[in-house]
Design a protein around this motif. Sequence first.
Motif, mmCIF file in Angstrom:
data_model
loop_
_atom_site.group_PDB
_atom_site.id
_atom_site.type_symbol
_atom_site.label_atom_id
_atom_site.label_comp_id
_atom_site.label_asym_id
_atom_site.label_seq_id
_atom_site.Cartn_x
_atom_site.Cartn_y
_atom_site.Cartn_z
ATOM 1 N N PHE A 298 -5.625 -1.374 -6.787
ATOM 2 C CA PHE A 298 -7.030 0.268 -6.820
ATOM 3 C C PHE A 298 -6.198 1.471 -5.985
ATOM 4 N N ASP A 299 -6.883 2.247 -6.885
ATOM 5 C CA ASP A 299 -6.295 3.778 -6.942
ATOM 6 C C ASP A 299 -7.236 4.281 -6.625
ATOM 7 N N GLY A 300 -7.017 5.373 -5.472
ATOM 8 C CA GLY A 300 -8.027 5.988 -4.632
ATOM 9 C C GLY A 300 -7.321 7.180 -4.399
ATOM 10 N N GLY B 8 -12.618 9.677 13.883
ATOM 11 C CA GLY B 8 -11.562 9.918 14.874
ATOM 12 C C GLY B 8 -10.288 9.866 14.071
ATOM 13 N N GLU B 9 -9.374 8.874 14.692
ATOM 14 C CA GLU B 9 -8.602 9.195 14.201
ATOM 15 C C GLU B 9 -8.180 8.065 12.468
ATOM 16 N N GLY B 10 -8.417 8.959 11.433
ATOM 17 C CA GLY B 10 -8.394 7.310 10.571
ATOM 18 C C GLY B 10 -8.312 8.432 9.198
ATOM 19 N N VAL B 11 -8.132 8.002 7.927
ATOM 20 C CA VAL B 11 -8.408 8.672 6.382
ATOM 21 C C VAL B 11 -9.278 7.918 5.770
ATOM 22 N N TRP B 12 -9.954 8.071 4.412
ATOM 23 C CA TRP B 12 -11.289 7.349 3.556
ATOM 24 C C TRP B 12 -11.133 7.783 3.102
ATOM 25 N N ILE B 13 -11.795 6.872 1.867
ATOM 26 C CA ILE B 13 -11.779 6.517 0.556
ATOM 27 C C ILE B 13 -13.517 6.819 0.351
ATOM 28 N N ILE C 77 0.657 -0.850 -0.140
ATOM 29 C CA ILE C 77 0.249 -0.194 0.081
ATOM 30 C C ILE C 77 0.458 1.334 0.312
ATOM 31 N N THR C 78 0.596 2.211 -0.945
ATOM 32 C CA THR C 78 1.600 3.340 -0.828
ATOM 33 C C THR C 78 0.879 4.600 -0.617
ATOM 34 N N ALA C 79 0.785 5.183 0.322
ATOM 35 C CA ALA C 79 -0.513 5.987 0.460
ATOM 36 C C ALA C 79 0.237 7.308 0.666
ATOM 37 N N GLY C 80 0.448 8.404 0.531
ATOM 38 C CA GLY C 80 0.990 9.677 0.090
ATOM 39 C C GLY C 80 2.132 9.190 0.350
ATOM 40 N N PRO C 81 3.687 9.928 0.436
ATOM 41 C CA PRO C 81 5.043 9.205 0.575
ATOM 42 C C PRO C 81 5.332 8.267 1.124
ATOM 43 N N SER D 232 -2.732 10.922 -2.442
ATOM 44 C CA SER D 232 -2.605 9.084 -3.156
ATOM 45 C C SER D 232 -2.863 8.112 -2.910
ATOM 46 N N ILE D 233 -3.656 7.064 -3.078
ATOM 47 C CA ILE D 233 -3.413 5.409 -2.425
ATOM 48 C C ILE D 233 -3.651 4.506 -3.281
ATOM 49 N N ARG D 234 -2.921 3.436 -3.272
ATOM 50 C CA ARG D 234 -2.834 2.767 -4.161
ATOM 51 C C ARG D 234 -2.052 1.426 -3.470
ATOM 52 N N PHE D 235 -3.168 0.186 -3.582
ATOM 53 C CA PHE D 235 -3.066 -0.749 -3.269
ATOM 54 C C PHE D 235 -2.418 -1.488 -4.716
ATOM 55 N N GLU D 236 -1.813 -3.047 -3.964
ATOM 56 C CA GLU D 236 -0.729 -3.595 -5.079
ATOM 57 C C GLU D 236 -1.095 -4.551 -4.526
ATOM 58 N N ALA D 237 -1.626 -5.810 -5.649
ATOM 59 C CA ALA D 237 -1.010 -7.186 -5.082
ATOM 60 C C ALA D 237 0.949 -7.389 -5.079
ATOM 61 N N VAL D 238 2.082 -8.284 -3.901
ATOM 62 C CA VAL D 238 3.344 -8.671 -4.171
ATOM 63 C C VAL D 238 3.008 -9.504 -4.700
#
Length: 138
Positions: free
Chosen positions: A34-36, A45-50, A5-9, A130-136
């Motif tokens: 999956f990109d968002g 509270g303390e979370g981020v969401w797509i 998961i790449t979220a921002g830097p 930006s956030i990206r989810f990729e299979a390893v």
Amino acid sequence: MKLKITAGPFIFDAVLETARAPKTCEAFIKQMPFDGKIVHVRWSGEGVWIPLGDHDFGVGYENHTSHPAPGHIILYPGGISETEILLAYGGVDFSSKMGQLAGNHFITITSNLDQLAEIGRLTLWEGAQSIRFEAVTI
């Protein structure tokens, strides 16, 4: 299945919770990579969401919770509020303007947990990331 998961830097390793949320994981795998964009939560509270509007993953509730732990990622399949994916970086009481919600815990972050609060602060003060989810592949 392992994920990157790449979220921002920031980069995180994660695992899909296939035994606990098999239908949610299967639906998400079909959409990977999956990109968002993540934004800071408003009520929870303390979370981020797509925010995903009326996107339909075709799943109901499984392994659902209103209190994901830091590093847990949940999918709210829609209904009372819009469809969304939420990443908890601290204390979360998952809610919307409609009230208490529950989402399917389907991904757990396994590395760099000390950087979760940083992605939260960055998103809160600098805006959408930006956030990206990729299979390893091994």
